[in-house]
Design an enzyme around this catalytic site. Structure first.
Site, short mmCIF file in Angstrom:
data_model
loop_
_atom_site.label_atom_id
_atom_site.label_comp_id
_atom_site.label_asym_id
_atom_site.label_seq_id
_atom_site.Cartn_x
_atom_site.Cartn_y
_atom_site.Cartn_z
N SER A 156 0.80 -1.23 0.00
CA SER A 156 0.00 0.00 0.00
C SER A 156 0.83 1.28 0.00
CB SER A 156 -0.95 0.02 1.20
OG SER A 156 -0.24 0.18 2.41
N LYS A 208 1.07 4.56 6.86
CA LYS A 208 0.47 5.44 5.86
C LYS A 208 1.16 6.80 5.90
CE LYS A 208 -2.70 2.33 4.89
NZ LYS A 208 -2.67 1.57 3.63
#
Length: 236
Positions: A38, A92
């Protein structure tokens, strides 16, 4: 019980050392395994990243309770968090801080109504490119500058998102692999107290395409380095 007490008594130094190490890893510094893509291309599958747990707070070991507040995450930081919504640890990038208005339009990022600017970049060696070819760009907004990955054949349904305003005490986080990241577009805003640290370096890297042998070129690689875009690329 006698054997246990005898073992503890004869290994007090080792036990104290291990307890100290666990407390240090919980409160100050640790490493985290990244099993998914991701955050590609910035963080690759198989990377072990260094986590600075004292970047924002000094916490009570083994808890999320802050003893000393040092700083808050900044736009562009790569953060590690224990997410209640996702029910797992996530890595993230901070895209929106409290008060920011964030939107995506065809994967173009808008912060407070101003679009980020983009420049093409050449990236090689990404695991997912074998089955899912992508293009890479440098995304820049103000001081925030990093690479993003955009899938050619499997676009995300969240290429258009918002606008949303980030509430006080919360953050909007996204993955650099914009078409393959479950982030704030799916889970909503992430509370400040779930963020446990910041990451800037790769500690170790194992290549799944080559029998998980170490990627020597990734060792101690800095995560905040991206190719410089042309001088006109970049919202201020």
């Amino acid at each position: 019980m006698r054997k246990l007490w005898s073992f503890l008594a004869s290994n007090k130094g080792f036990i104290a050392f291990m307890l100290g190490m666990l407390m240090f890893r919980s409160a100050f510094a640790d490493w985290s395994v990244v099993p998914t893509g991701s955050m590609q291309p910035t963080i690759q599958i198989g990377d072990r990243i260094f986590v600075d747990k004292a970047a924002y707070d000094i916490r009570v070991p083994f808890t999320h309770l802050s003893l000393i507040h040092l700083a808050d995450p900044k736009r562009g930081d790569i953060v590690v968090l224990d997410s209640h919504a996702a029910k797992e640890r996530l890595v993230k990038r901070v895209i929106g801080v409290p008060g920011d208005q964030i939107a995506l339009r065809g994967n173009v990022l808008y912060v407070n109504g101003t679009a980020a600017r983009y420049a093409p970049a050449a990236v090689a060696g990404i695991h997912d490119d074998l089955r899912d070819p992508a293009r890479y760009e440098v995304e820049r907004w103000g001081a925030m500058q990093h690479l993003i990955r955009l899938s050619l054949y499997f676009p995300s349904e969240m290429r258009d998102f918002g606008p949303v305003t980030v509430p006080a005490g919360q953050y909007l986080l996204m993955g650099d692999n914009r078409d393959n990241s479950e982030d704030s577009r799916y889970f909503g805003f992430f509370p400040r107290n779930e963020i446990v640290g910041r990451s800037r370096y790769v500690a170790l890297s194992f290549d799944p395409d080559h029998h998980f042998l170490p990627r020597t070129h990734r060792l101690t690689a800095a995560l905040d380095q991206a190719p410089a875009p042309p001088s006109k690329s970049g919202a201020e």
